[in-house]
Enzyme design. Structure first.
Site, PDB file in Angstrom:
ATOM      1  CG  HIS A  89      -1.095   7.531   0.563  1.00 34.77           C
ATOM      2  ND1 HIS A  89      -1.767   8.433   1.363  1.00 34.77           N
ATOM      3  CD2 HIS A  89      -1.538   6.310   0.932  1.00 34.77           C
ATOM      4  CE1 HIS A  89      -2.568   7.764   2.210  1.00 34.77           C
ATOM      5  NE2 HIS A  89      -2.446   6.481   1.964  1.00 34.77           N
ATOM      6  CG  HIS A 135      -1.698   1.281   1.361  1.00 31.23           C
ATOM      7  ND1 HIS A 135      -2.376   1.852   0.297  1.00 31.23           N
ATOM      8  CD2 HIS A 135      -1.926   2.111   2.419  1.00 31.23           C
ATOM      9  CE1 HIS A 135      -2.990   2.952   0.699  1.00 31.23           C
ATOM     10  NE2 HIS A 135      -2.728   3.136   1.974  1.00 31.23           N
ATOM     11  CE1 TYR A 186      10.094  -8.220 -22.240  1.00 31.24           C
ATOM     12  CE2 TYR A 186      10.204  -9.198 -20.054  1.00 31.24           C
ATOM     13  CZ  TYR A 186      10.520  -8.171 -20.928  1.00 31.24           C
ATOM     14  OH  TYR A 186      11.242  -7.085 -20.478  1.00 31.24           O
ATOM     15  CG  HIS A 192      -6.989   5.580   0.919  1.00 30.65           C
ATOM     16  ND1 HIS A 192      -7.478   4.913   2.023  1.00 30.65           N
ATOM     17  CD2 HIS A 192      -5.644   5.636   1.099  1.00 30.65           C
ATOM     18  CE1 HIS A 192      -6.476   4.616   2.832  1.00 30.65           C
ATOM     19  NE2 HIS A 192      -5.373   5.036   2.301  1.00 30.65           N
ATOM     20  CG  ASP A 221       4.128  -5.238 -21.477  1.00 32.55           C
ATOM     21  OD1 ASP A 221       3.681  -6.064 -22.287  1.00 32.55           O
ATOM     22  OD2 ASP A 221       4.971  -4.378 -21.796  1.00 32.55           O
TER      23      ASP A 221
END
Lengths: 229, 229, 229, 229
Positions: C96, C94, C225, C168, C119
């Site tokens: 910001h 998490h 890839y 958020h 991708d």
């Protein structure tokens, strides 16, 4: 084999990192040796931190690996299509650099709005047409090379050494891997400035004679920028 | 000859790199010695990494090389036209710095939107008119100097020590090469802030009395910012 | 206990700083051990400079601290709700981060505008619905996990390993803490490019077959890839 | 005298540079000792490179220099007006940081668009009214302090520890110089994110209960973010 070119391609790949043009394992640089018709290119999906010059992969013009233990970049068929289409070039760079990619995603050619652009690109940088479903599902990377060649059709590839692949990102090229990187750096910079100019006020394209003056003072027979060789 | 000025011009050129105002070989700084009427300027197209103070080129006011083995910057005639037009200045900087160039490409004067701008530039930073085809095709760099002088006409050059050359980029100046660099840094910063302000909401120009207050608390007879010399 | 996972979680937290995704004490990474059903997570509000691997907190799947002297991240209930909802994931991030948070604040899903996005994320990155007043005032962090799971409903969590929590910021995940950080870096980059594309011209979403081609050449059974493991 | 506070103010000033909030000699931090009613502040127009803790200037609450050989910041009267108006604060920061200044120049309060903002500022960050010509021409810096106090009228200064001075830039504050710097860093970050959100789509302000939840989980009696002291 081709030790000098491997070293050049290796250093050019690291320069992409140094100039902030790539994240993670994105991006690749290749070089082409016209005499032997062999390409040297970055291995696929490899970390820039761990790579050495010896990891560079040598392929023939059909993409068969001639030397090297690693898989070449998945974009190798695009590079090979460009070396075939543009006989004067010796190096190619592909990145997803932030600003050039933003223009590619917007589906707009990058207009020539000033002399910074004109010093490197003799007119707007074209955006390719979209690939068809068939082109995507079969030989996607090779077809990407063909639509790039189509977007440049009728132009000297060295006079506009860049293209924006629609919904994808930029390819640049030059006479050498280092020249292709130099053009990638400047493409990103002029893409950045142009995005800002557009956000300030809708700008007009540069006057034709100013475009010519700046392009030609750096390139061509009567260039007078820089030191004599 | 002029060893001190060569050192100052050399250091000022490196400061362009340190402040992030130039890419590749773009940008140049010069200094002018009023006593001898000689200019010291960066050599054309030279890498900042390889340059030494001894590489700085000395020219007379007509642009003839008096000392140095390298070609002077292609923009030398612009610098010389400005030293002639603005008798109080001793240093000039030319860059294609990102934000100032974006305003130049948009063809808009940089409005004075706040006190950061007012601390350095006593009003909006003008944009030049476009050069005519004739001006571009003959004596392009010298004519660039003339349209800059024209854009400042009637103003004290030290009160607005910057200009935006349309479709091109900024020139700044000052009493010394270092002062010209300082103004180039602040021009880029106020061009950045102004571009953001414009994108947030159409801003009004600063009130005249606030402009005067800030400009004059840093400059002029009754300045009270900073330490006494 | 879980020393290897603590080390992985610790290093992944420092990588958030190294990639410029967090300021001050913002951001947190966790890892989940499916065998023991224990989570390792960053302690709450702790400076990245002072943190060691031993400071990582171990909790059970109800959030009870099993090992460690510090309080776990306040966002722990969100992480635990996601580990319960998405049984294939082993790490959660998490942040910001600036650009992803800008989209979350704008309340818009992040559209898939190009292959850089394709991708990593097999379609647009969803934005959650707003939490109700009741959800905010009771078990806020756990309810945040539930609205995230709701936004992904019907999708394979590993095919869209990111979400924007409205008003958020982003959560990303992956098979490991390091994979979750990798996805956080790429989410921020594609959020940046998309914001620019939108400012240049209203772009169309990528064609479905190009989205599939790029996602599947990196992921899935026939991915080609990168190097073979 | 006040050696500890001088050291704190000195370090806080250097932190402005480290966090990229100032250019050249812009910016200043002060601290206030409530017991002695003395202020410690950065000297005016001094280079951050050359400054030492001993250069910090001590003034009384009327601005008379009590200790130090240098002139205090020209903005000292603004700082003193704020220490008088806001009895709970112990440190103040003034910068012209890029994004916060862009909002100040646009003349708009910084809206609370997300939880990053709500974690630090309990509502939108106000913009001051313009100063009148009379306020600018007489006691300009002190009057700046008064219009800031007016913009916060009726609010707890620590619950909104920032303001945007119109056509100028931000001031932030806190219980200490370090806390004021922390708020300056976060103000710049939320100003950046908000500018981006506005450019993506016109966003709504955060819901009141989400604002309260985030502000109060970090601040106030029942805060549960971070470690116990």
């Amino acid at each position: 084999m081709l030790e000098k070119l491997k070293e050049d391609v290796f250093r050019a790949n690291l320069d992409l990192v140094r100039h902030g043009l790539v994240r993670m394992t994105f991006g690749n640089v290749s070089g082409f040796d016209r005499a032997s018709e062999l390409m040297v290119i970055k291995p696929s999906g490899m970390s820039y931190n761990e790579m050495t010059a010896d990891d560079m992969v040598v392929t023939d013009k059909s993409g068969n690996v001639i030397e090297g233990t690693l898989k070449p970049s998945t974009d190798s068929p695009t590079h090979l299509a460009l070396y075939k289409s543009f006989p004067t070039i010796g190096g190619i760079v592909h990145t997803h650099s932030t600003y050039a990619t933003a223009w590619a995603q917007a589906g707009r050619p990058l207009p020539c709005l000033g002399t910074t652009h004109a010093d490197y690109f003799h007119g707007s940088v074209p955006v390719t047409r979209k690939l068809t479903r068939e082109e995507i599902e079969n030989d996607y990377e090779y077809n990407t090379g063909l639509v790039i060649a189509g977007a440049l059709a009728g132009r000297d590839a060295l006079s506009i050494p860049a293209v924006l692949v629609q919904s994808h990102g930029p390819f640049t090229w030059g006479t050498s891997p280092a020249a292709a990187v130099h053009n990638a750096v400047m493409l990103e910079e002029v893409a950045h400035i142009a995005a800002l100019s557009v956000s300030i006020a809708p700008p007009a394209e540069i006057d034709r004679h100013l475009l010519d003056r700046h392009y030609l003072r750096k390139h061509g027979l009567n260039a007078y920028y820089g030191q004599k060789d």
